[in-house]
Design a protein around this motif. Structure first.
Motif, PDB file in Angstrom:
ATOM      1  N   TRP A  20      -0.413  -6.500  10.128  1.00 60.98           N
ATOM      2  CA  TRP A  20       0.678  -5.859   9.530  1.00 60.98           C
ATOM      3  C   TRP A  20       1.738  -6.965   9.641  1.00 60.98           C
ATOM      4  N   VAL A  21       2.526  -7.204   8.633  1.00 55.61           N
ATOM      5  CA  VAL A  21       3.682  -8.150   8.653  1.00 55.61           C
ATOM      6  C   VAL A  21       4.876  -7.421   8.039  1.00 55.61           C
ATOM      7  N   GLY A  22       6.026  -8.146   8.061  1.00 57.35           N
ATOM      8  CA  GLY A  22       7.120  -7.679   7.507  1.00 57.35           C
ATOM      9  C   GLY A  22       8.010  -6.727   8.330  1.00 57.35           C
ATOM     10  N   VAL A  23       8.682  -5.615   7.741  1.00 60.00           N
ATOM     11  CA  VAL A  23       9.561  -4.459   8.308  1.00 60.00           C
ATOM     12  C   VAL A  23       8.381  -3.704   9.160  1.00 60.00           C
ATOM     13  N   PRO A  24       8.772  -3.562  10.473  1.00 63.00           N
ATOM     14  CA  PRO A  24       7.895  -2.731  11.417  1.00 63.00           C
ATOM     15  C   PRO A  24       7.801  -1.246  10.985  1.00 63.00           C
ATOM     16  N   ASP A  25       8.825  -0.805  10.225  1.00 61.31           N
ATOM     17  CA  ASP A  25       8.842   0.429  10.005  1.00 61.31           C
ATOM     18  C   ASP A  25       7.669   1.234   9.211  1.00 61.31           C
ATOM     19  N   PRO A  26       6.862   2.017   9.849  1.00 61.81           N
ATOM     20  CA  PRO A  26       5.820   2.699   9.000  1.00 61.81           C
ATOM     21  C   PRO A  26       5.905   3.421   7.748  1.00 61.81           C
ATOM     22  N   GLN A  27       7.203   3.806   7.676  1.00 55.23           N
ATOM     23  CA  GLN A  27       7.773   4.637   6.555  1.00 55.23           C
ATOM     24  C   GLN A  27       8.354   3.575   5.565  1.00 55.23           C
ATOM     25  N   ALA A  28       8.296   2.413   5.695  1.00 60.59           N
ATOM     26  CA  ALA A  28       8.886   1.578   4.450  1.00 60.59           C
ATOM     27  C   ALA A  28       7.824   1.434   3.495  1.00 60.59           C
ATOM     28  N   PRO A  29       8.186   1.033   2.318  1.00 62.28           N
ATOM     29  CA  PRO A  29       7.088   0.697   1.113  1.00 62.28           C
ATOM     30  C   PRO A  29       6.124  -0.280   1.677  1.00 62.28           C
ATOM     31  N   LEU A  30       4.901  -0.025   1.300  1.00 60.45           N
ATOM     32  CA  LEU A  30       3.695  -0.951   1.679  1.00 60.45           C
ATOM     33  C   LEU A  30       3.301  -1.677   0.677  1.00 60.45           C
ATOM     34  N   LEU A  31       3.149  -3.141   1.046  1.00 66.30           N
ATOM     35  CA  LEU A  31       2.651  -4.010  -0.053  1.00 66.30           C
ATOM     36  C   LEU A  31       1.331  -4.520   0.461  1.00 66.30           C
ATOM     37  N   VAL A  32       0.102  -4.437  -0.389  1.00 64.35           N
ATOM     38  CA  VAL A  32      -1.111  -4.986   0.254  1.00 64.35           C
ATOM     39  C   VAL A  32      -1.473  -6.106  -0.435  1.00 64.35           C
ATOM     40  N   PHE A  33      -1.742  -7.322   0.518  1.00 65.13           N
ATOM     41  CA  PHE A  33      -1.991  -8.709  -0.017  1.00 65.13           C
ATOM     42  C   PHE A  33      -3.321  -8.890  -0.240  1.00 65.13           C
ATOM     43  N   LEU A  34      -3.859  -9.265  -1.409  1.00 70.69           N
ATOM     44  CA  LEU A  34      -5.341  -9.722  -1.823  1.00 70.69           C
ATOM     45  C   LEU A  34      -5.240 -11.002  -1.983  1.00 70.69           C
ATOM     46  N   HIS A  35      -6.262 -12.090  -1.260  1.00 73.95           N
ATOM     47  CA  HIS A  35      -6.244 -13.296  -1.214  1.00 73.95           C
ATOM     48  C   HIS A  35      -7.251 -14.023  -2.509  1.00 73.95           C
ATOM     49  N   GLU A  36      -7.007 -15.218  -2.511  1.00 67.42           N
ATOM     50  CA  GLU A  36      -7.708 -16.075  -3.694  1.00 67.42           C
ATOM     51  C   GLU A  36      -9.161 -16.199  -3.348  1.00 67.42           C
ATOM     52  N   GLY A  37      -9.916 -16.734  -3.965  1.00 63.62           N
ATOM     53  CA  GLY A  37     -11.527 -16.829  -3.829  1.00 63.62           C
ATOM     54  C   GLY A  37     -12.044 -17.729  -2.793  1.00 63.62           C
ATOM     55  N   LEU A  38     -11.098 -18.666  -2.323  1.00 64.03           N
ATOM     56  CA  LEU A  38     -11.514 -19.418  -1.109  1.00 64.03           C
ATOM     57  C   LEU A  38     -10.648 -18.873   0.111  1.00 64.03           C
ATOM     58  N   GLY A  39      -9.878 -17.859   0.161  1.00 66.90           N
ATOM     59  CA  GLY A  39      -8.822 -17.817   1.070  1.00 66.90           C
ATOM     60  C   GLY A  39      -9.147 -16.728   2.160  1.00 66.90           C
ATOM     61  N   SER A  40      -8.165 -16.379   2.743  1.00 64.21           N
ATOM     62  CA  SER A  40      -8.381 -15.721   3.841  1.00 64.21           C
ATOM     63  C   SER A  40      -6.873 -15.081   4.156  1.00 64.21           C
ATOM     64  N   LEU A  41      -6.873 -14.504   5.324  1.00 60.68           N
ATOM     65  CA  LEU A  41      -5.637 -13.988   6.040  1.00 60.68           C
ATOM     66  C   LEU A  41      -4.804 -14.949   6.476  1.00 60.68           C
ATOM     67  N   ALA A  42      -5.357 -15.958   7.082  1.00 56.28           N
ATOM     68  CA  ALA A  42      -4.723 -17.127   7.791  1.00 56.28           C
ATOM     69  C   ALA A  42      -4.109 -18.205   6.677  1.00 56.28           C
ATOM     70  N   MET A  43      -4.844 -18.266   5.531  1.00 55.60           N
ATOM     71  CA  MET A  43      -4.601 -19.197   4.474  1.00 55.60           C
ATOM     72  C   MET A  43      -3.516 -18.572   3.770  1.00 55.60           C
ATOM     73  N   TRP A  44      -2.722 -17.475   3.916  1.00 52.25           N
ATOM     74  CA  TRP A  44      -1.425 -17.135   3.350  1.00 52.25           C
ATOM     75  C   TRP A  44      -0.267 -17.963   3.897  1.00 52.25           C
ATOM     76  N   ARG A  45      -0.599 -18.164   5.275  1.00 44.10           N
ATOM     77  CA  ARG A  45       0.378 -18.680   6.151  1.00 44.10           C
ATOM     78  C   ARG A  45       1.360 -17.813   6.401  1.00 44.10           C
ATOM     79  N   ASP A  46       2.731 -18.391   6.252  1.00 46.79           N
ATOM     80  CA  ASP A  46       3.750 -17.173   6.366  1.00 46.79           C
ATOM     81  C   ASP A  46       4.380 -16.583   5.199  1.00 46.79           C
ATOM     82  N   PHE A  47       3.818 -16.856   4.161  1.00 49.28           N
ATOM     83  CA  PHE A  47       4.407 -16.246   2.836  1.00 49.28           C
ATOM     84  C   PHE A  47       4.522 -14.672   2.767  1.00 49.28           C
ATOM     85  N   PRO A  48       3.484 -13.852   3.224  1.00 51.93           N
ATOM     86  CA  PRO A  48       3.681 -12.396   3.242  1.00 51.93           C
ATOM     87  C   PRO A  48       4.650 -12.010   4.152  1.00 51.93           C
TER      88      PRO A  48
END
Length: 272
Positions: A20-48
């Motif tokens: 989980w990243v960004g605003v810690p409020d569980p009531q805040a709007p949620l944005l779900v990130f889906l990585h590329e074909g060779l990606g992973s959680l870590a490969m997003w680095r600090d962008f999310p």
């Protein structure tokens, strides 16, 4: 810090890496990130984190099965033409259910993750508030297959394997799952253009003018099929807009999330 959660998708037990990243409020709007074909959680680095903080939303980032710290692809398993549909229709819903996410939620997908986002938005229309895609694929172009063949050569002959191994517990699982299906003899027939008419959420489609994996036919095709689409075509930008033009992407997505319906429908190459 990423965590692991056990889910069952398509009758198969899986362990999924997520954070989980960004605003810690569980009531805040949620944005779900889906990585590329060779990606992973870590490969997003600090962008999310950067995007979510700028937009004032909470983010969910995860590694699909076969990537990162998630359950690897069994060595003998070969993905079929429906591999993105399986992710969109089985794995993502199972993950969201396990995490207690009901909706509505926003999606942001890159490359294969963009295609999966579009499929999910078409199949789970009532749950998806908006869909942002960066360099998505809606059909297979011979132009892009040239770059995928070059990636295979680089994996076998250069240090690409060692570089990717930093981000995947089983790097061969990640690479060959993606590369084998994209270069399969029957893969050129793959397309999701027929899915796009079922999307009801607004879409922001972003692509670099120098994308080595696809032409503007990809995002122009989304706009042709789904009237509620905004296009952002970025100069001096390749297949990864969030790496090549992060500030432009963060600004465009933040404004889109703030009011998807108010954004202009046909922005020029420098605005959204």
């Amino acid at each position: 810090m990423s965590e692991l959660i056990h889910i069952t998708a398509g009758g198969r037990p899986l362990c999924i890496e997520h954070a989980w990243v960004g605003v810690p409020d569980p009531q805040a709007p949620l944005l779900v990130f889906l990585h590329e074909g060779l990606g992973s959680l870590a490969m997003w680095r600090d962008f999310p984190e950067r995007l979510c903080r700028a937009a004032g939303v909470r983010g969910l980032v995860y590694s699909r099965p076969g990537y990162g710290r998630s359950t690897p692809r069994p060595g003998a398993e070969r993905w079929g033409l429906d591999f993105m549909h399986i992710q969109a229709e089985q794995v993502l819903p199972a993950l969201l259910d396990a995490l207690g996410v009901v909706g509505p939620y926003h999606l942001l997908g890159h490359s294969d993750g963009g295609s999966i986002s579009l499929i999910h938005a078409a199949r789970a229309a009532g749950r998806v508030a908006s869909c942002t895609v960066m360099a998505p694929h809606i059909l297979v172009e011979a132009f892009g297959l040239i770059s995928i063949r070059e990636a295979r050569r680089a994996y076998l002959e250069t240090d690409l394997r060692a570089k990717l191994a930093r981000y995947h517990d089983d790097v061969d699982s990640a690479f060959w799952g993606w590369n084998d299906i994209w270069l399969a003899p029957d893969f050129p027939q793959w397309q999701i253009t027929s899915e796009l008419k079922n999307i009801v959420a607004p879409v922001l489609a972003i692509q670099g003018l120098d994308d080595q994996y696809g032409t503007m036919a990809q995002i122009d095709g989304i706009a042709a099929a789904h009237p509620d689409t905004r296009l952002l075509k970025l100069p001096a930008c390749g297949h990864s807009p969030h790496k090549d033009q992060p500030e432009a992407v963060i600004d465009a997505v933040s404004r889109f999330l703030a009011d998807p319906l108010a954004a202009p429908k046909r922005p020029n190459a420098h605005a959204a």
